[in-house]
Design an enzyme around this catalytic site. Structure first.
Site, PDB file in Angstrom:
ATOM      1  N   LYS A  22       0.850  -1.202   0.000  1.00 43.47           N
ATOM      2  CA  LYS A  22       0.000   0.000   0.000  1.00 43.47           C
ATOM      3  C   LYS A  22       0.881   1.246   0.000  1.00 43.47           C
ATOM      4  CE  LYS A  22      -1.742   1.493   4.056  1.00 43.47           C
ATOM      5  NZ  LYS A  22      -1.405   2.877   4.421  1.00 43.47           N
ATOM      6  N   ASN A  23       1.873   1.259   0.853  1.00 40.54           N
ATOM      7  CA  ASN A  23       2.666   2.476   1.054  1.00 40.54           C
ATOM      8  C   ASN A  23       3.711   2.727  -0.017  1.00 40.54           C
ATOM      9  OD1 ASN A  23       1.081   2.930   3.232  1.00 40.54           O
ATOM     10  ND2 ASN A  23       2.633   2.447   4.766  1.00 40.54           N
ATOM     11  N   CYS A 117      -5.008  12.563  12.581  1.00 43.79           N
ATOM     12  CA  CYS A 117      -5.718  11.293  12.414  1.00 43.79           C
ATOM     13  C   CYS A 117      -5.611  10.587  13.763  1.00 43.79           C
ATOM     14  CB  CYS A 117      -5.101  10.471  11.289  1.00 43.79           C
ATOM     15  SG  CYS A 117      -3.608   9.654  11.778  1.00 43.79           S
ATOM     16  N   ARG A 122       0.290  14.572  13.059  1.00 45.85           N
ATOM     17  CA  ARG A 122       0.854  14.299  11.732  1.00 45.85           C
ATOM     18  C   ARG A 122       0.928  15.565  10.864  1.00 45.85           C
ATOM     19  NH1 ARG A 122      -1.383   8.684   9.532  1.00 45.85           N
ATOM     20  NH2 ARG A 122       0.586   8.733   8.356  1.00 45.85           N
ATOM     21  N   ASP A 306       4.730   0.514  12.016  1.00 51.02           N
ATOM     22  CA  ASP A 306       3.517  -0.135  11.498  1.00 51.02           C
ATOM     23  C   ASP A 306       3.394  -1.588  11.927  1.00 51.02           C
ATOM     24  OD1 ASP A 306       3.457   1.642   8.300  1.00 51.02           O
ATOM     25  OD2 ASP A 306       2.991   2.230  10.346  1.00 51.02           O
ATOM     26  N   ARG A 398      -8.680  -0.580   4.620  1.00 49.26           N
ATOM     27  CA  ARG A 398      -7.836   0.454   4.008  1.00 49.26           C
ATOM     28  C   ARG A 398      -6.469  -0.118   3.649  1.00 49.26           C
ATOM     29  NH1 ARG A 398      -7.521   6.132   6.916  1.00 49.26           N
ATOM     30  NH2 ARG A 398      -6.071   6.263   5.190  1.00 49.26           N
TER      31      ARG A 398
END
Ligand code: EPZ
Length: 421
Positions: A22-23, A117, A122, A306, A398
């Protein structure tokens, strides 16, 4: 809102294939703005965040096609909108990654400030300061960043703290800037490397890829590219932990072992056996008693933030006292009270959580709060006695592609059900 209903206590076994990252996908999709030629990206995971990024690009006038699963064709031919709206950016902060490319290619951008968030404030101050050093005029107006630059100029950028997104934004700004940009203190995450390699394939001139200092020679234009996104190292790490949570034995296919060395080292320190077979797959034997350990999240190549929530769930099952220190985000312990509802013995002390081992989690109804916290709750549910309901699993959707399907194929018992606020 959907929820997962998990009946725990089943050992995982078999093979699982890791999806694309994803990243890595999110910044490379944004890099298509830098050229008017067609870019093809493959191995792109089918995730909510990818759908959101495709909508952001389409809102700018980029042509986006998804001719087959995991493939995205994009073409930024003559954009006429340079604004990424609050609606998109609030849904996914990575939308801020259009800022650098829009400024580099069109000299103008209006991007909503991402706002905070669940895991922290952030801010994007480092992004903006660096772009200003490259000659952009930056104004903050009514919750938006309004930026203009006749042509960005190469500059020496020093990031005192590591920022993945900041490095990516500046890298994309620099490849079309006039002259040379030196980025000191660049993030070295594999996702940053993947973006740099995609940009080089488009004709960018970047030295020091993967190092703390990147040197970019601006060019006048870039070609298209056909780029295969790297596998998702956090998904791979999550499945390794799943083997440990269930005393299972699984083979993880399609991962890049060299992208997860810090995770492998920590899990092996805790007693899990992980080795690469001659196909490059990761063979994980979690049928071991778990030893306590301490971990501190730091920028790559250290232990990734993460994976913090996931490894905390595993440490709950170790025979002794472990500790987890989160140094990247200021509020990334929201899984703690939820894990405690499942019987975990956790004590938060500022940026550190002390973890005392328990025999087994107890099934309970828990609430997902952010992407990786949700993963840790699912992992605890795999181990738990009885049934666990993980609510608000849109957070999971997500960032994990078909997680329940992949886990059930390994022998888990998870159903996705409606309801559960
Ligand atoms: C990327 O976020 C990832 N997201 C995050 O993954 C990951 O946790 C994070 O890097 C750290 O590895 C994507 O790649 C889409 P940062 P990013 O800029 O770029 C502070 C997931 O679960 N900071 O490296 O936003 C910031 O507040 C997500 O997949 C500033 O203060 O992270 C944070 O405390 C979650 N000013 C720290 O730096 C800035 O200008 C690291 O942020 C920028 C960042």
């Amino acid at each position: 809102m959907d929820k997962f209903v998990i009946r725990g206590g089943r050992r995982l076994s078999g093979e699982v294939v890791v999806s694309g990252s994803k990243n890595a996908s999110l910044p490379v999709l944004c890099s298509s703005i830098l050229t008017d030629k067609e870019c093809t990206f493959t191995n792109v995971p089918d995730l909510e965040d990818i759908k959101t990024m495709c909508k952001v690009l389409e809102s700018l006038g980029v042509e986006v096609e998804r001719p087959r699963p995991k493939t995205v064709l994009v073409r930024a031919n003559g954009l006429n909108v340079f604004e990424a709206s609050y609606d998109h950016v609030k849904k996914m902060r990575a939308s801020i990654l259009v800022l650098g490319p829009l400024l580099a290619r069109y000299g103008r951008a209006k991007v909503s400030l991402p706002g905070g968030c669940a895991i922290g404030v952030r801010p994007i101050d480092m992004h903006l300061k660096a772009l200003a050093r490259m000659g952009a005029e930056i104004e903050l107006s009514h919750g938006y960043v309004v930026a203009r630059a006749s042509r960005l100029k190469g500059a020496r950028i020093v990031f005192d703290n590591t920022t993945v997104g900041g490095t990516e934004n500046i890298l994309m700004a620099a490849v079309l800037a006039e002259g040379t940009t030196v980025i000191e203190g660049a993030a070295q995450e594999p996702e940053v490397v993947d973006l740099a390699e995609a940009l080089v394939a488009m004709g960018a001139k970047i030295d020091g890829i993967g190092e703390r200092t990147l040197v970019v020679e601006g060019v006048d234009e870039l070609s298209g590219t056909n780029h295969r996104v790297i596998p998702d190292r956090i998904e791979a790490g999550t499945f390794m932990v799943a083997a440990g949570m269930t005393r299972g034995r699984i083979t993880i296919q399609g991962a890049r072992p060299d992208h997860v060395t810090a995770v492998i080292d920590k899990l092996m320190e805790m007693g899990i056996d992980i080795r690469s077979d001659n196909d490059g797959d990761l063979v994980v034997d979690g049928d071991r008693d778990l030893e306590p350990a301490s971990v501190e999240t730091v920028p790559y190549p250290g232990f990734p933030t993460d994976m913090q929530a996931q490894v905390m769930a595993l440490m709950c099952l170790a025979r002794g006292v472990s500790s987890v220190t989160e140094t990247i985000f200021e509020n990334r312990f929201m899984h703690v009270p939820e894990l405690m509802r499942m019987g975990a013995k956790l004590e938060e002390k500022g940026r550190t959580v002390i973890v005392r081992g328990i025999e087994r989690f107890q099934g309970a109804s828990v609430m997902a709060t952010d992407l990786r916290a949700s993963a840790s709750l699912v992992l605890a549910g795999l181990n738990a006695s009885g049934q666990t309901e993980v609510r608000r699993i849109y957070h999971l959707d997500r960032g994990y592609e078909a997680l329940e399907k992949k886990l059930n194929a390994l022998g888990a018992d998870i159903s996705r059900e409606r309801g559960g606020l």
